[in-house]
Design an enzyme around this catalytic site. Structure first.
Site, mmCIF file in Angstrom:
data_model
loop_
_atom_site.group_PDB
_atom_site.id
_atom_site.type_symbol
_atom_site.label_atom_id
_atom_site.label_comp_id
_atom_site.label_asym_id
_atom_site.label_seq_id
_atom_site.Cartn_x
_atom_site.Cartn_y
_atom_site.Cartn_z
ATOM 1 N N ILE A 108 -6.078 10.241 10.027
ATOM 2 C CA ILE A 108 -4.766 10.834 9.727
ATOM 3 C C ILE A 108 -4.937 11.997 8.746
ATOM 4 O O ILE A 108 -5.575 11.850 7.703
ATOM 5 C CB ILE A 108 -3.810 9.768 9.130
ATOM 6 C CG1 ILE A 108 -3.674 8.556 10.066
ATOM 7 C CG2 ILE A 108 -2.437 10.390 8.837
ATOM 8 C CD1 ILE A 108 -3.061 8.832 11.428
ATOM 9 N N GLY A 136 0.822 -1.217 0.000
ATOM 10 C CA GLY A 136 0.000 0.000 0.000
ATOM 11 C C GLY A 136 0.852 1.261 0.000
ATOM 12 O O GLY A 136 0.473 2.285 0.568
ATOM 13 N N LYS A 181 -10.156 -5.161 11.385
ATOM 14 C CA LYS A 181 -9.088 -4.612 12.229
ATOM 15 C C LYS A 181 -8.994 -5.365 13.564
ATOM 16 O O LYS A 181 -7.897 -5.651 14.038
ATOM 17 C CB LYS A 181 -9.298 -3.103 12.450
ATOM 18 C CG LYS A 181 -8.959 -2.272 11.225
ATOM 19 C CD LYS A 181 -7.479 -2.413 10.868
ATOM 20 C CE LYS A 181 -7.109 -1.841 9.537
ATOM 21 N NZ LYS A 181 -5.741 -2.179 9.118
ATOM 22 N N ASP A 212 2.356 -1.731 -4.440
ATOM 23 C CA ASP A 212 0.959 -1.309 -4.393
ATOM 24 C C ASP A 212 0.232 -2.034 -5.513
ATOM 25 O O ASP A 212 0.857 -2.406 -6.515
ATOM 26 C CB ASP A 212 0.840 0.214 -4.585
ATOM 27 C CG ASP A 212 -0.444 0.754 -3.983
ATOM 28 O OD1 ASP A 212 -0.370 1.520 -3.007
ATOM 29 O OD2 ASP A 212 -1.529 0.391 -4.471
ATOM 30 N N ILE A 213 -1.077 -2.196 -5.347
ATOM 31 C CA ILE A 213 -1.838 -2.812 -6.440
ATOM 32 C C ILE A 213 -2.197 -1.760 -7.480
ATOM 33 O O ILE A 213 -2.512 -2.081 -8.621
ATOM 34 C CB ILE A 213 -3.107 -3.525 -5.912
ATOM 35 C CG1 ILE A 213 -3.652 -4.472 -6.972
ATOM 36 C CG2 ILE A 213 -4.148 -2.524 -5.437
ATOM 37 C CD1 ILE A 213 -4.648 -5.471 -6.453
ATOM 38 N N ARG A 214 -2.135 -0.472 -7.063
ATOM 39 C CA ARG A 214 -2.514 0.605 -7.972
ATOM 40 C C ARG A 214 -1.425 0.855 -9.002
ATOM 41 O O ARG A 214 -0.249 0.699 -8.720
ATOM 42 C CB ARG A 214 -2.741 1.902 -7.190
ATOM 43 C CG ARG A 214 -3.898 1.824 -6.263
ATOM 44 C CD ARG A 214 -3.765 2.654 -5.030
ATOM 45 N NE ARG A 214 -3.270 4.002 -5.227
ATOM 46 C CZ ARG A 214 -3.685 5.036 -4.502
ATOM 47 N NH1 ARG A 214 -4.617 4.886 -3.602
ATOM 48 N NH2 ARG A 214 -3.165 6.227 -4.677
ATOM 49 N N TYR A 219 -14.728 -2.955 7.967
ATOM 50 C CA TYR A 219 -13.348 -2.505 8.202
ATOM 51 C C TYR A 219 -12.957 -2.761 9.656
ATOM 52 O O TYR A 219 -11.891 -3.321 9.947
ATOM 53 C CB TYR A 219 -13.270 -1.009 7.863
ATOM 54 C CG TYR A 219 -11.947 -0.342 8.139
ATOM 55 C CD1 TYR A 219 -10.789 -0.728 7.474
ATOM 56 C CD2 TYR A 219 -11.861 0.708 9.049
ATOM 57 C CE1 TYR A 219 -9.583 -0.087 7.720
ATOM 58 C CE2 TYR A 219 -10.658 1.357 9.290
ATOM 59 C CZ TYR A 219 -9.527 0.953 8.618
ATOM 60 O OH TYR A 219 -8.337 1.595 8.855
ATOM 61 N N GLY A 270 -0.694 4.628 -0.945
ATOM 62 C CA GLY A 270 -1.822 5.142 -0.168
ATOM 63 C C GLY A 270 -1.452 6.360 0.656
ATOM 64 O O GLY A 270 -0.323 6.860 0.599
ATOM 65 N N GLN A 271 -2.414 6.830 1.435
ATOM 66 C CA GLN A 271 -2.208 8.078 2.189
ATOM 67 C C GLN A 271 -0.994 7.977 3.114
ATOM 68 O O GLN A 271 -0.131 8.849 3.118
ATOM 69 C CB GLN A 271 -3.464 8.411 3.006
ATOM 70 C CG GLN A 271 -3.353 9.756 3.722
ATOM 71 C CD GLN A 271 -4.357 9.931 4.855
ATOM 72 O OE1 GLN A 271 -5.022 8.981 5.271
ATOM 73 N NE2 GLN A 271 -4.471 11.148 5.349
HETATM 74 N N1 SER Z 1 -9.251 6.804 8.676
HETATM 75 C C1 SER Z 1 -9.918 5.535 8.759
HETATM 76 C C2 SER Z 1 -11.281 5.608 8.219
HETATM 77 O O1 SER Z 1 -11.880 6.656 8.308
HETATM 78 C C3 SER Z 1 -9.970 5.073 10.176
HETATM 79 O O2 SER Z 1 -8.882 4.241 10.420
HETATM 80 O O3 SER Z 1 -11.785 4.634 7.757
#
Ligand code: SER
Length: 332
Positions: A183, A18, A157, A44-46, A153, A21-22
């Protein structure tokens, strides 16, 4: 060597999943400066990861759901350390729950299994505030508490945290992770998260002077500025394992604010900034998450302490994005 005796890893070959990603796109350059660009393989897969990332060091397209591809890549590049950053986030996961399960669960399992087989040095697998749910105490959410998330999600986790801890206990694999809050960053936009508004609002403020928020004005959520996210990741990965009682589930706090508090802070720099509110399905997700985090375990076990608060983060975000906008390079 037992993980109890391991201290800092000074060198080694690193793989980041990833990486586009961000968080991956900010973490990869940091790791490249720490371990040497040639020793950090960005995956990354992108296809659309930035040329800067692809050209600054080795890059490979990698699908984390393929156990075979992961095993082959780790072997071929003689990898010692993995930062497993690929995931489908909360809001996208509600639109595609089966995909979220496959990417998040199988991806993590595949990394752990390959790491176990090959005896990798250390693995980082992030968790999230999404591991909590509506039955969890929402203020200063404790380290040890109810984990009954209602998003796919979040389910992945919690299962991921348990799986990582299983590999620590059962196989002595050195797996580490923390529960990231939302984040905030200015390099790569997040995608498919519930906390994404707190990033987009800055781009919109700089470019248009107004923003439509998908959460209600008083929705308080834990957040963190990217420099603190990188600092937490680095410090946890470099922590003396002899001090760690937790492994894959550290609460980490940065700041907590609501959309209306963030808008007021932005208005100190952009006085005419306007915000309106049109809550959508993400409101329900946000309402099931903590308002603030008790991170005393991270503070005790690896001296965690954030540097940024709402005022200093806002000032820095607006400065960086403002300069980029002036150069015509905001890309929003
Ligand atoms: N930033 C993430 C989300 O909003 C939370 O880990 O899904």
């Amino acid at each position: 060597m037992s993980i109890m005796n391991r201290k800092h890893i000074e060198k080694g070959n690193v793989l980041v999943t990833g990486a586009g990603g961000q968080i991956g796109s900010a973490l990869t350059p940091l790791l490249r400066s720490r371990f040497g660009a040639a020793n950090v393989l960005a995956t990354d897969i992108r296809d659309d990861i930035s040329p800067a990332l692809r050209e600054a060091g080795p890059y490979l397209k990698l699908d984390v759901t393929s156990q075979e591809d992961i095993r082959r890549t780790l072997e071929k590049h003689d990898i010692d350390i993995v930062y497993h950053m690929s995931a489908i986030l909360s809001a996208k996961g509600e639109n595609h729950p089966q995909l979220a399960w496959t990417v998040n669960m199988n991806g993590t399992f595949n990394i752990l299994e390959a790491a176990r087989e090959m005896g990798l040095e250390r693995i980082f697998v992030p968790s999230s505030i999404a591991a909590f749910g509506p039955e969890t105490p929402r203020d200063r959410t404790p380290q040890e508490t109810v984990l009954r998330p209602k998003t796919m999600y979040g389910v992945t986790k919690v299962a991921g945290e348990l799986l990582c801890d299983y590999y620590v206990l059962r196989y002595g694999l050195d797996v580490r992770g923390c529960r990231y809050p939302g984040i905030i960053s200015h390099e790569t936009l997040p995608g498919g998260g519930t906390t994404d508004y707190a990033v987009e609002i800055f781009y919109a403020a700089v470019k248009y002077g107004n923003f439509t928020c998908f959460l209600k004005p008083d929705t308080r959520l834990p957040m963190m500025y990217m420099p603190d996210c990188l600092k937490a990741t680095r410090e946890l990965m470099e922590a003396d394992s002899g001090r760690l009682e937790h492994h894959s589930d550290f609460n980490i706090g940065g700041m907590s604010f609501t959309p209306e508090e963030l808008a007021a802070e932005i208005r100190r720099h952009v006085p005419d900034f306007q915000i309106e509110y049109k809550p959508d399905f993400r409101q329900q997700i946000a309402d099931s998450w903590p308002r603030s985090i008790d991170d005393s375990a991270a503070r005790e076990e690896w001296d965690w302490k954030p540097d940024f608060n709402l005022a200093t983060m806002t000032e820095d975000m607006l400065r960086v994005l403002g300069e980029r906008h002036d150069r015509g390079a905001l890309g929003y």
